[in-house]
Design a protein around this motif. Structure first.
Motif, PDB file in Angstrom:
ATOM      1  N   GLN A 283       0.263   0.080   5.594  1.00  0.00           N
ATOM      2  CA  GLN A 283      -0.774   1.050   5.253  1.00  0.00           C
ATOM      3  C   GLN A 283      -0.575   2.350   6.028  1.00  0.00           C
ATOM      4  O   GLN A 283      -0.776   3.445   5.488  1.00  0.00           O
ATOM      5  CB  GLN A 283      -2.156   0.460   5.555  1.00  0.00           C
ATOM      6  CG  GLN A 283      -3.312   1.415   5.259  1.00  0.00           C
ATOM      7  CD  GLN A 283      -4.646   0.751   5.469  1.00  0.00           C
ATOM      8  OE1 GLN A 283      -5.001  -0.177   4.752  1.00  0.00           O
ATOM      9  NE2 GLN A 283      -5.396   1.213   6.456  1.00  0.00           N
TER      10      GLN A 283
ATOM     11  N   PHE B  60       0.830  -1.196   0.000  1.00  0.00           N
ATOM     12  CA  PHE B  60       0.000   0.000   0.000  1.00  0.00           C
ATOM     13  C   PHE B  60       0.867   1.250   0.000  1.00  0.00           C
ATOM     14  O   PHE B  60       0.540   2.239  -0.674  1.00  0.00           O
ATOM     15  CB  PHE B  60      -0.922   0.006   1.219  1.00  0.00           C
ATOM     16  CG  PHE B  60      -1.837   1.198   1.269  1.00  0.00           C
ATOM     17  CD1 PHE B  60      -3.057   1.177   0.618  1.00  0.00           C
ATOM     18  CD2 PHE B  60      -1.468   2.350   1.962  1.00  0.00           C
ATOM     19  CE1 PHE B  60      -3.894   2.283   0.655  1.00  0.00           C
ATOM     20  CE2 PHE B  60      -2.296   3.457   2.005  1.00  0.00           C
ATOM     21  CZ  PHE B  60      -3.517   3.419   1.346  1.00  0.00           C
TER      22      PHE B  60
ATOM     23  N   PHE C 235      -4.043  -6.876   0.043  1.00  0.00           N
ATOM     24  CA  PHE C 235      -2.776  -6.582   0.718  1.00  0.00           C
ATOM     25  C   PHE C 235      -2.513  -7.509   1.903  1.00  0.00           C
ATOM     26  O   PHE C 235      -1.358  -7.743   2.259  1.00  0.00           O
ATOM     27  CB  PHE C 235      -2.764  -5.123   1.189  1.00  0.00           C
ATOM     28  CG  PHE C 235      -2.743  -4.127   0.075  1.00  0.00           C
ATOM     29  CD1 PHE C 235      -1.616  -3.970  -0.710  1.00  0.00           C
ATOM     30  CD2 PHE C 235      -3.852  -3.351  -0.206  1.00  0.00           C
ATOM     31  CE1 PHE C 235      -1.581  -3.054  -1.743  1.00  0.00           C
ATOM     32  CE2 PHE C 235      -3.839  -2.428  -1.235  1.00  0.00           C
ATOM     33  CZ  PHE C 235      -2.703  -2.283  -2.004  1.00  0.00           C
TER      34      PHE C 235
ATOM     35  N   TYR D  74     -10.398   5.670  -2.322  1.00  0.00           N
ATOM     36  CA  TYR D  74      -9.833   4.747  -1.336  1.00  0.00           C
ATOM     37  C   TYR D  74     -10.871   4.151  -0.387  1.00  0.00           C
ATOM     38  O   TYR D  74     -10.655   3.063   0.144  1.00  0.00           O
ATOM     39  CB  TYR D  74      -8.730   5.442  -0.536  1.00  0.00           C
ATOM     40  CG  TYR D  74      -7.449   5.565  -1.308  1.00  0.00           C
ATOM     41  CD1 TYR D  74      -6.623   4.471  -1.496  1.00  0.00           C
ATOM     42  CD2 TYR D  74      -7.079   6.772  -1.894  1.00  0.00           C
ATOM     43  CE1 TYR D  74      -5.448   4.570  -2.223  1.00  0.00           C
ATOM     44  CE2 TYR D  74      -5.901   6.877  -2.617  1.00  0.00           C
ATOM     45  CZ  TYR D  74      -5.095   5.770  -2.784  1.00  0.00           C
ATOM     46  OH  TYR D  74      -3.938   5.866  -3.522  1.00  0.00           O
TER      47      TYR D  74
END
Length: 710
Positions: free
Chosen positions: A642, A469, A627, A549
């Motif tokens: 992240q 990310f 992820f 997002y």
């Protein structure tokens, strides 16, 4: 081919002595044969190719029958040619054919010179017919795509269409299987194009219809050879570029041949404009063909296989086509305006040779698609979590060297960057050749922008952005903040408007749209003006990050090539509009006063900070089944990565913002200095009238109050 133009000139003098009506009938007959030669050549080529490779031989298990084995490739060839003719006719309407005469009065540099020295205004009668031709071709494409759908299921299932349960099985195929849904979407899109082409009457409407065709061709590219799981994206993207380039190249020439009788005085400018488009199509087809060949052959040994030999035949035909096109551009197009209309029958007869070769190339291409390549379409043996999730092996642990050395080429974006470099530098050369200056700093900015764009979409940010990310956020911020700044400073729109010839210089004495006209239409359109407004650009730039997002759009961009490309286009364009509204040189927005620009900039900076802090403190993993399932043996956990990405969004977002603030402040200072210098020059020339009026006003107030105060 060196004697091509001489033969045209000889035909002109002969026509002058012969019965002109017979030559006109010969020209019409030659154009009519274009509709026959194209599909016939394609069908013959695909049959010969299948015979050579044995791809249509009966199968031991699940043989659908000879009608399916031979019929499917032939129908696929005809469908591709119909799609090409559809797109080619629409491209003619978008930017190549004159539409109607703006003024019949001979204007300097406006009307086209006739062989006798007089001026011939644009005809424009072929324009409406091009849209009718596009609708007819799209209708044919719809029917052929539907037949292709039925035969495709019969082939993959090994069932004859006459089977009693075939209809029920076909229904499941188009509703439950990806291949069936994709083929059905092509049928639906072709049907929509048929209706739209009949309803529109302007270049803008034709452009929307052409856009639908491009979507259908993208869908069609998903159905070919995947070339192995490791190269699926490269193969698909190169196939999209290959299909679109070939469709425009083949379809536009075939449409010109069919509409030749309606072109009249427009034949010379239409063919000249097509020649430019065809040159770009040749480059795109050649590049994508090389990429596809490298991916599917697996090495030089692949050329000795049946697939490789058939590929060499296709390459040879392509070279013949390219040489014919080069001869047209250098010998025929410059002299076409001096050829009498009745003598152009030889031109159309020779064009038919090109059309026939194009049909043969299409047939060979379909035969290649029906033949197993040397690199088998098999999934990777690697069953690591990264491969199962992303389709690619996990890259090595990132460091500075890996960010530079790791590359996985994105064919479309890399091609766009290369084309951007070529076009911009050609425009600069054109300006300097005619004596106009263009700042070298703007050229350097553009080169940096294109190289950075290519690295961001194909280099380290693209490689690691698919599994980390934080790396994805690096890619996002560079695309949205860094690249747009250098693009805005290079002023590509301003350069285009200066370098591209205006309508009169292009002999566009009509209301057709060349590149310059299309740029002006987009800049001054309602949507262009709205999106370029500084406030709207700021809201779009900042707000779209939240939508992207914190919705399913992010996952769509990770899992699909279309979503990934849409992400790149959106954030690059949104960033450019925002930067151009603040410090840009290009036309478009009505820029606010400098204090308002700084206010918008600081508001955006605050939003970036808020977004970054939210990610840093967040405890919920975005797209956890992507992820969180990488199985990385190196690096931080997915959640920690992240949070690092939030810091990246904050840091990388703020650095360009501060740079923009400095640029705005510098421009503000220079603007004040320019205003002061203009005022000083006016005072030297006319006196300080403002100060004199102010003193007179004070004197009047003093007299009214009874004199000065002591």
């Amino acid at each position: 081919m060196p004697a091509y133009a001489d033969r045209v000139e000889a035909a002109t003098s002969t026509t002058a002595r012969a019965d002109g009506r017979g030559d006109v009938r010969a020209a019409a007959s030659a154009r009519t044969r274009a509709l026959v030669l194209l599909p016939v050549a394609g069908a013959v080529a695909v049959v010969l190719g299948l015979t050579f490779t044995g791809a249509a031989a009966p199968t031991v298990v699940g043989d659908p029958g000879a009608a399916v084995r031979w019929g499917l490739p032939v129908v696929e060839t005809l469908a591709e040619l119909a799609a090409s003719l559809t797109l080619g006719a629409l491209v003619l309407a978008v930017c190549l054919l004159p539409r109607r005469v703006a003024s019949t009065a001979p204007a300097r540099g406006g009307a086209r010179p006739r062989p006798d020295g007089a001026f011939a205004p644009a005809d424009g009668s072929a324009y409406a017919r091009s849209l009718v031709l596009a609708a007819a071709a799209a209708g044919t494409w719809t029917v052929l795509a539907l037949v292709q759908l039925v035969l495709t299921y019969a082939s993959v299932a090994g069932r004859s269409p006459t089977s009693p349960t075939f209809g029920d099985e076909l229904a499941l195929f188009v509703t439950q299987i990806d291949l069936g849904r994709t083929l059905l979407s092509v049928v639906a899109l072709a049907a929509v194009v048929t209706v739209v082409a009949l309803l529109v009457a302007t270049p803008t409407g034709a452009a929307w219809a052409a856009g639908i065709v491009l979507v259908a061709l993208w869908q069609q590219a998903q159905t070919g050879h995947a070339a192995g799981a490791a190269s699926h994206e490269v193969a698909t993207q190169s196939m999209v570029l290959h299909l679109v380039g070939a469709a425009v190249w083949i379809g536009a020439l075939a449409a010109l041949a069919v509409l030749g009788g309606r072109l009249g005085t427009d034949v010379a400018p239409a063919v000249a404009r097509y020649s430019v488009v065809a040159g770009w199509c040749v480059a795109g087809v050649a590049l994508s063909g090389v990429v596809n060949g490298v991916v599917r052959l697996g090495g030089w040994d692949g050329l000795t296989t049946t697939y490789g030999l058939l590929l060499l035949v296709k390459v040879a035909l392509f070279v013949v086509l390219a040489l014919l096109g080069l001869a047209h551009r250098r010998r025929t197009v410059p002299r076409l305006a001096q050829v009498a209309p009745a003598g152009r029958w030889l031109l159309w007869r020779l064009v038919l040779v090109e059309v026939a070769v194009m049909g043969a190339v299409s047939g060979v291409a379909v035969a290649l698609g029906s033949t197993a390549p040397p690199v088998p379409d098999e999934p990777l043996a690697d069953t690591s979590p990264a491969v199962l999730v992303t389709g690619h092996p996990l890259p090595p642990e990132p460091d500075l060297a890996q960010w530079v050395l790791q590359w996985r080429w994105d064919v479309l974006t890399a091609s766009a960057a290369a084309a951007g470099l070529v076009v911009y530098l050609r425009w600069v050369h054109r300006l300097r050749r005619r004596g106009d200056a263009w700042p070298w700093g703007r050229t350097a900015s553009w080169v940096v922008a294109m190289l950075t764009f290519a690295w961001t979409t194909s280099g380290g940010p693209a490689m690691y952005g698919h599994v980390l990310f934080s790396a994805h956020m690096v890619q996002h911020m560079v695309l949205a903040m860094v690249v747009p700044i250098v693009v805005a400073l290079s002023a590509p729109v301003t350069l285009a408007l200066r370098a591209l010839p205006a309508r009169s210089a292009q002999v566009r004495d009509d209301v057709s749209r060349g590149p310059r006209e299309w740029i002006l239409v987009l800049v001054h359109s309602r949507w262009g003006t709205f999106l370029a407004h500084p406030v709207v650009a700021a809201v779009n730039f900042a707000g779209s990050m939240i939508v992207f997002y914190y919705s399913g759009v992010f996952e769509w961009a990770l899992r699909t090539e279309v979503g990934h490309l849409a992400m790149i286009v959106h954030f690059s364009l949104a960033g450019y509009l925002f930067v151009n509204a603040l410090v840009g040189i290009d036309p478009g927005p009505t820029r606010p006063a400098y204090p308002m620009r700084l206010l918008l900039l600081f508001a955006t900076m605050a939003f970036h900070a808020f977004f970054g802090v939210a990610l840093v403190g967040g405890e919920a993993l975005l797209v956890a089944d992507w992820f969180g399932l990488m199985g990385r043996p190196w690096g931080d956990s997915a959640l920690r990565d992240q949070q690092v990405g939030g810091s990246v969004a904050w840091g990388i977002g703020e650095i360009p913002t501060v740079a923009l603030a400095i640029v705005v402040a510098v421009q503000w200072t220079k603007d004040d200095e320019r205003v002061a210098r203009r005022r000083d020059r006016r005072v030297d020339r006319e006196g300080d009238t403002e100060m004199d009026e102010y003193n007179a006003m004070l004197a009047g107030l003093a007299d009214r109050d009874g004199g000065p105060t002591r």
